[in-house]
Design a protein around this motif. Sequence first.
Motif, mmCIF file in Angstrom:
data_model
loop_
_atom_site.group_PDB
_atom_site.id
_atom_site.type_symbol
_atom_site.label_atom_id
_atom_site.label_comp_id
_atom_site.label_asym_id
_atom_site.label_seq_id
_atom_site.Cartn_x
_atom_site.Cartn_y
_atom_site.Cartn_z
ATOM 1 N N LEU A 183 -21.074 51.622 -57.047
ATOM 2 C CA LEU A 183 -20.384 50.576 -57.800
ATOM 3 C C LEU A 183 -19.263 51.237 -58.571
ATOM 4 N N ASN A 184 -18.090 51.260 -57.969
ATOM 5 C CA ASN A 184 -16.973 51.951 -58.609
ATOM 6 C C ASN A 184 -16.198 50.976 -59.499
ATOM 7 N N MET A 185 -15.275 51.516 -60.271
ATOM 8 C CA MET A 185 -14.449 50.701 -61.173
ATOM 9 C C MET A 185 -15.311 49.962 -62.188
ATOM 10 N N MET A 186 -16.382 50.617 -62.611
ATOM 11 C CA MET A 186 -17.242 49.976 -63.598
ATOM 12 C C MET A 186 -16.487 49.718 -64.888
ATOM 13 N N VAL B 128 -4.474 59.435 -53.434
ATOM 14 C CA VAL B 128 -5.050 58.332 -54.180
ATOM 15 C C VAL B 128 -3.890 57.443 -54.583
ATOM 16 N N ALA B 129 -3.989 56.182 -54.297
ATOM 17 C CA ALA B 129 -2.904 55.306 -54.713
ATOM 18 C C ALA B 129 -3.412 53.900 -54.848
ATOM 19 N N ASN B 130 -2.765 53.186 -55.751
ATOM 20 C CA ASN B 130 -3.143 51.805 -55.956
ATOM 21 C C ASN B 130 -2.328 50.941 -55.011
ATOM 22 N N LEU C 37 -12.847 57.655 -45.330
ATOM 23 C CA LEU C 37 -12.331 56.765 -44.285
ATOM 24 C C LEU C 37 -11.259 55.847 -44.855
ATOM 25 N N PRO C 38 -10.395 55.332 -43.999
ATOM 26 C CA PRO C 38 -9.438 54.316 -44.448
ATOM 27 C C PRO C 38 -10.203 53.067 -44.883
ATOM 28 N N GLY C 39 -9.588 52.301 -45.754
ATOM 29 C CA GLY C 39 -10.254 51.091 -46.227
ATOM 30 C C GLY C 39 -10.328 50.027 -45.142
ATOM 31 N N ALA D 152 -23.688 53.618 -60.349
ATOM 32 C CA ALA D 152 -22.461 53.183 -61.009
ATOM 33 C C ALA D 152 -21.524 54.375 -61.148
ATOM 34 N N THR D 153 -20.244 54.190 -60.842
ATOM 35 C CA THR D 153 -19.282 55.293 -60.973
ATOM 36 C C THR D 153 -17.971 54.796 -61.565
ATOM 37 N N VAL D 154 -17.260 55.729 -62.179
ATOM 38 C CA VAL D 154 -15.871 55.472 -62.554
ATOM 39 C C VAL D 154 -15.073 56.631 -61.963
ATOM 40 N N GLY D 155 -14.546 56.403 -60.790
ATOM 41 C CA GLY D 155 -13.914 57.489 -60.045
ATOM 42 C C GLY D 155 -12.792 58.155 -60.815
ATOM 43 N N ARG D 156 -12.017 57.347 -61.471
ATOM 44 C CA ARG D 156 -10.861 57.859 -62.195
ATOM 45 C C ARG D 156 -11.219 58.869 -63.255
ATOM 46 N N LYS D 157 -12.397 58.671 -63.870
ATOM 47 C CA LYS D 157 -12.798 59.588 -64.941
ATOM 48 C C LYS D 157 -13.826 60.588 -64.441
ATOM 49 N N ALA E 145 -10.704 50.426 -53.072
ATOM 50 C CA ALA E 145 -11.930 50.393 -53.869
ATOM 51 C C ALA E 145 -12.121 51.694 -54.633
ATOM 52 N N GLY E 146 -11.398 52.729 -54.233
ATOM 53 C CA GLY E 146 -11.538 54.019 -54.897
ATOM 54 C C GLY E 146 -12.270 55.057 -54.066
ATOM 55 N N LYS E 147 -12.260 54.891 -52.754
ATOM 56 C CA LYS E 147 -12.947 55.846 -51.877
ATOM 57 C C LYS E 147 -12.349 57.236 -51.997
ATOM 58 N N SER E 148 -11.022 57.302 -51.913
ATOM 59 C CA SER E 148 -10.387 58.620 -51.956
ATOM 60 C C SER E 148 -10.623 59.276 -53.305
ATOM 61 N N THR E 149 -10.589 58.464 -54.362
ATOM 62 C CA THR E 149 -10.842 59.013 -55.688
ATOM 63 C C THR E 149 -12.247 59.591 -55.746
ATOM 64 N N LEU E 150 -13.223 58.868 -55.240
ATOM 65 C CA LEU E 150 -14.597 59.371 -55.264
ATOM 66 C C LEU E 150 -14.758 60.567 -54.336
HETATM 67 N N1 GTP Z 1 -9.918 51.914 -63.545
HETATM 68 C C1 GTP Z 1 -10.370 52.578 -62.477
HETATM 69 N N2 GTP Z 1 -9.502 52.888 -61.512
HETATM 70 C C2 GTP Z 1 -9.958 53.565 -60.443
HETATM 71 C C3 GTP Z 1 -11.304 53.963 -60.317
HETATM 72 N N3 GTP Z 1 -11.428 54.616 -59.142
HETATM 73 C C4 GTP Z 1 -10.208 54.634 -58.551
HETATM 74 N N4 GTP Z 1 -9.315 54.002 -59.346
HETATM 75 C C5 GTP Z 1 -7.892 53.764 -59.048
HETATM 76 O O1 GTP Z 1 -7.839 52.825 -58.007
HETATM 77 C C6 GTP Z 1 -6.726 53.054 -57.167
HETATM 78 C C7 GTP Z 1 -7.158 53.164 -55.719
HETATM 79 O O2 GTP Z 1 -7.891 54.348 -55.507
HETATM 80 P P1 GTP Z 1 -8.024 55.076 -54.079
HETATM 81 O O3 GTP Z 1 -9.007 56.159 -54.257
HETATM 82 O O4 GTP Z 1 -6.705 55.406 -53.501
HETATM 83 O O5 GTP Z 1 -8.647 53.912 -53.212
HETATM 84 P P2 GTP Z 1 -9.081 53.946 -51.681
HETATM 85 O O6 GTP Z 1 -10.325 53.172 -51.589
HETATM 86 O O7 GTP Z 1 -9.115 55.329 -51.162
HETATM 87 O O8 GTP Z 1 -7.903 53.122 -51.038
HETATM 88 P P3 GTP Z 1 -7.415 53.070 -49.506
HETATM 89 O O9 GTP Z 1 -7.461 54.452 -48.978
HETATM 90 O O10 GTP Z 1 -6.048 52.515 -49.636
HETATM 91 O O11 GTP Z 1 -8.324 52.146 -48.815
HETATM 92 C C8 GTP Z 1 -6.054 54.297 -57.717
HETATM 93 O O12 GTP Z 1 -5.008 53.863 -58.541
HETATM 94 C C9 GTP Z 1 -7.143 54.968 -58.526
HETATM 95 O O13 GTP Z 1 -6.612 55.746 -59.570
HETATM 96 C C10 GTP Z 1 -12.213 53.605 -61.369
HETATM 97 O O14 GTP Z 1 -13.404 53.880 -61.328
HETATM 98 N N5 GTP Z 1 -11.678 52.933 -62.420
#
Ligand code: GTP
Lengths: 849, 80
Positions: free
Chosen positions: A123-126, A38-40, A65-67, A151-156, A22-27
């Motif tokens: 709300l990530n990945m908006m 961080v990995a997909n 935490l782990p997903g 609302a968040t966009v972790g990647r950015k 869901a993007g926990k580590s990214t956030l």
């Molecule tokens: N497009 C988009 N991608 C995102 C966003 N946040 C994270 N990602 C991507 O989503 C993927 C998963 O992100 P992680 O942060 O590893 O997810 P996690 O929830 O920690 O995953 P686990 O530890 O495996 O449970 C990565 O490829 C990130 O780059 C976002 O807001 N938008």
Amino acid sequence: MSEHASSGHQGVLVALAGQQNAGKSTLFNVLTGARQHVANYPGVTVDKKYGQYADDAGTVHTVDLPGTYSLTSFSLEERVAREFLLDERPDVTVNVVDASNLRRSLHLTLQLLELELPTVLALNMMDVAESNGVRIDKTALAERLGLPVVATVGRKGEGREPLRAAIRAEATRQAAAPTAPPPPVRYGALEPAIVQLIARTAPQAGLDGVPRRWLALQLLQGDAAAAQVLEKRLGSELAGPIREDARRFIEAFESAEGIEVSDHVVACRDRVVETLLDGAVIGADDGRPSVTDRIDRVVLNRWAAPLFLVATVFAIYQVSIVWGYELTTYTWPFLAKLRELIAGVLPSANFLVDPYSRSLGLWLVDSANTLLNYVPIFLILFAAIAIIEDSGYMARIAFILDKILHRFGLHGQSTLPLILGGVFAGGCAVPGVMATKGIPDTRARFATILTVPFMNCLAKVPLYTLLLGIFFVEHKSLMMFYISTMTIIFALLVAKLLTKTVLRGQETSPFVMELPQYHLPTVSGVLRRSFERTWQYIQKVGTVVLAVAVVVFALLHLPGLSAESKAGYEERGQAAVAQFEAALAENSYRDVALGDNLVPLVNYFTDYKRAKLNAAGAAASQRVAEKFETRNPDFYPLVKPPAGDRDAKRAWGALRKLAAARQTLRREMREERITTSILGSIGRGLEPVTQFAGFDWKINVALLSSFAARESSVATLGVLFQQDDDQNATLEERMGAETRAGGATGLLAVSMLLFFALYPPCLATTIMVKVQTGSYKWMLFSIVFPTFLGLGVASAVYSIGTAAGASGITAMSAVYWGAFALLLLVGLLSERQAGRRLRARLSQAGADA
Amino acid sequence: MKTLNDVQPGGRVRIRRHLSTGAVRQRLLDLGLMPNVLVTVVRSAPLNDPIEVKLDASNVSLRRREARTIEVSAEETDHV
Ligand SMILES: Nc1nc2c(ncn2[C@@H]2O[C@H](COP(=O)(O)OP(=O)(O)OP(=O)(O)O)[C@@H](O)[C@H]2O)c(=O)[nH]1
Ligand SMILES: [Mg+2]
């Protein structure tokens, strides 16, 4: 206001929880600025990670935490998350949800609410949701859930400040007036049972901190982990009757309603989710194939998929191993310079016996350098793997390979650990074993842990290269092919063997895995992970390997030469010096060469010769000459007599003789020292056993020391077949000459290669095995089993090969294709077995119906 | 009885019930394979196993062995 609301304890504790990917580590990284994987790829964070940040009101301790897809634990990592939430009760839980997949995500949100955790919804990945055409009415959602929604966009990095503010506000609110939210879901016909179970558990003080409604629900769903909590907190005396009650309720409910409790629970939750989403989320699926669908149509196409897979692995191999290796030719000179620098600082060499500080210092530098030499390869390799993980392709690899891996007792998700361990060539078992935590199937996880060390970790490569360089010059590429593909054959066979024997009783569970949407990997994410995994490796060098290097050094140097043999050497040394002195008695360079100058002069001479040999080309040679001339203009004429200076020429001749005598003496001393050393005795003690594999004590010593870290094998061989100071023959040449003189053949090399391929993991890896299996028993097994396996295979091959008079390459081909045939056989047999079992099951089911 | 394992790629069916139990069933439910949900079988892996199914907003892969424990209704035709 209540700014110091949380002053009662140390800051605020915040946990990031949510479904996988869901993007926990990214956030987490966005919030704390910390580094986090961080990995997909579902299940990348396999353990909780701590970090912190400060806002206006104080420190916020943050945990990633782990997903978890739900709070019913399925795999080890999910258990980690759930136990943390239950035991630590964080002040605020940030529920990170994938906005583009709200329906499924909200199921977990409801469960967090049932756990009565103060929650903020992120709300990530908006961005993804938006590009999918999904519009989300945040306010409506927040109102309906009764939660703050951000609302968040972790990647950015978007949404950091609002999220921090929401966390702080929630923490403050909770500290001021802790409120349990109303139960988010009503379970209709199940409610009476829930209420009665709550009544049974409510009076138990031992359950303080465990939300009773949640516990009742879990017990009714037959959750084993919840039953364990009950057992642990209350003891079996009190827990037993409660569980018995739960069991009765379940039976009564299921016979009355004709539906299983867990189906009913999910259905009730799903209805709530539907009302939550109704009108608040608009748009979504228009039926058009997404980008991911279109990519998968090509990449997962039945015929094209294997091609893409092979191409990917080949690309990794080419980029990291081949190009990385080339890169090391540019980085090695820096390490060599470092050695020179340190050698200059250490006390200088004596005539015969160097001070320990010098020999130990250089020993350590050499050990570290051998390892550090791989750093460029690792950086590239780990970056390449990160790109594959982050893009989403790694999950597809698991999808493609699951069938094969499963047949041999492994699991689709064993792919990542095996790749990290170095399937083809180059990897490291430490991150490999670490990555097994995400495999939900216990038996397959153990099989993976125990087979990752069979991969070709980078440290095995130097020995392979060395042996190929000595014995298989003509067949180098064929041998390289054998070596890089035989690991996976062995690993599969061993995995099957273990699954059928020692791992038989372990639990198994199925391969059910999400295939995430493709993402473009971010540069920072890839670099971050590559640096991080490389850093883990360097830490290993810094600690375990150096520590063991000291031990090996001691074992190789103690007890040292006996007094009388030392005296003997000294006498011969003095004789050589006396001869030199006599030769220079009439010489005009007498004063320059004799007395206190003698040892420095001999050192100067050997340094000069080595530098000259290392200098490539006339220009470099000229530079060396200049350097030595400035270093000591008095000595210079003696190592490079000027034309016409007869005295200098004569002195040079005598000096050369002296240096040669010294060198011989030193080599003899070293040999005697190692032969009589503790490790030497052990190595010789093992000869009766290892002779069947063709190993003499020197090889035994090298293999023993490689347990510290595989890299040491070549380093130790380097010492055992040590070159003299002014010699610049490569280790290949020296070892080749010496071993061939001793009757060594290509067959011995094959025996060594096989043993090394099956050799027990290095110390660092066994420690990781202990961590991941949680038992010393398995750690011990991971050492003992491969030792016997390796020795058995090597002995068989060497003995049979010797008897049959086979050459090295013939023996290797026989072993390789034999193992390959066995692999096919086992694979086909287990297919037939599975088919038979299945037919039996189906006919059984038919009979039942 | 028709199970998810019998559905050809491209087929769209509704999940009726699970025959599995315990953790496996929970996992399937958690990933969104709930009763009454519509799923589309997208493809099977190159070696025929596992299979990939498409749910509302996510794609999930599972082995045929588990697919066999998911009872589904007859094929739904797409109302385009
Ligand atoms: N497009 C988009 N991608 C995102 C966003 N946040 C994270 N990602 C991507 O989503 C993927 C998963 O992100 P992680 O942060 O590893 O997810 P996690 O929830 O920690 O995953 P686990 O530890 O495996 O449970 C990565 O490829 C990130 O780059 C976002 O807001 N938008
Ligand atoms: Mg993570």
